[in-house]
Design a protein around this motif. Structure first.
Motif, PDB file in Angstrom:
ATOM      1  N   THR A  67       0.835  -1.197   0.000  1.00 30.99           N
ATOM      2  CA  THR A  67       0.000   0.000   0.000  1.00 30.99           C
ATOM      3  C   THR A  67       0.872   1.250   0.000  1.00 30.99           C
ATOM      4  OG1 THR A  67      -1.729  -1.190   1.195  1.00 30.99           O
ATOM      5  CG2 THR A  67      -1.848   1.213   1.220  1.00 30.99           C
ATOM      6  N   ASN A  68       1.916   1.242   0.798  1.00 28.74           N
ATOM      7  CA  ASN A  68       2.828   2.394   0.827  1.00 28.74           C
ATOM      8  C   ASN A  68       3.531   2.578  -0.515  1.00 28.74           C
ATOM      9  OD1 ASN A  68       2.185   3.064   3.463  1.00 28.74           O
ATOM     10  ND2 ASN A  68       3.812   1.801   4.333  1.00 28.74           N
ATOM     11  N   LYS A  71       1.046   4.142  -2.831  1.00 31.32           N
ATOM     12  CA  LYS A  71       0.862   5.557  -2.509  1.00 31.32           C
ATOM     13  C   LYS A  71       2.018   6.391  -3.054  1.00 31.32           C
ATOM     14  CE  LYS A  71      -1.906   5.015   1.680  1.00 31.32           C
ATOM     15  NZ  LYS A  71      -1.921   5.149   3.156  1.00 31.32           N
TER      16      LYS A  71
END
Length: 139
Positions: A67-68, A71
């Motif tokens: 997820t990071n 992002k």
């Protein structure tokens, strides 16, 4: 009173005679067997839960990392697109005539690519002459 005590003891002894010790032992043996099976099943379920918990923790950390990364990629892409838009505006302000020609050519290429995707079996429009409609100008 002695008569009722005698009746009670007769009732108790007749009740005890009704039960068979072998039957009671068989029932107790069955219950012990079921208890052992249930305990084994419970142990297996606890092991499964522990393994699932470990896998969940591992996958949660992976999910957070991914997820990071996504992002960060989104931020990078937004930055790139903002730079491209800024460069387009600068080029459009410096050369408005050239920019419209470039946009028209790009739109034509996009339309041709979409047509090729929709119907690749159609003839190649690049080799068609406008005057005679024959490929490569052949008659």
């Amino acid at each position: 009173m002695a008569d009722s005590a005698e009746r009670n003891s007769d009732f108790c002894s007749s009740l005890c005679n009704l039960t068979n010790n072998d039957d009671i032992e068989a029932v107790l043996k069955g219950q012990r067997g079921m208890l052992a099976r249930i305990e084994k099943t419970n142990h297996m379920i606890l092991n499964c839960n522990n393994i699932s918990e470990q896998q969940l923790e591992m996958m949660t950390s992976r999910y957070r990392r991914h997820t990071n990364v996504l992002k960060d990629m989104k931020k990078d892409l937004q930055s790139v697109h903002a730079r491209i838009r800024r460069l387009k505006r600068i080029l459009e302000l410096k050369n408005p005539d050239s920019w419209t020609i470039i946009e028209e050519e790009a739109n034509k290429k996009i339309v041709l690519k979409e047509m090729e995707k929709d119907s690749p079996d159609l003839m190649d429009f690049n080799n068609v002459s406008i005057n005679d409609g024959n490929p490569e100008g052949k008659t």
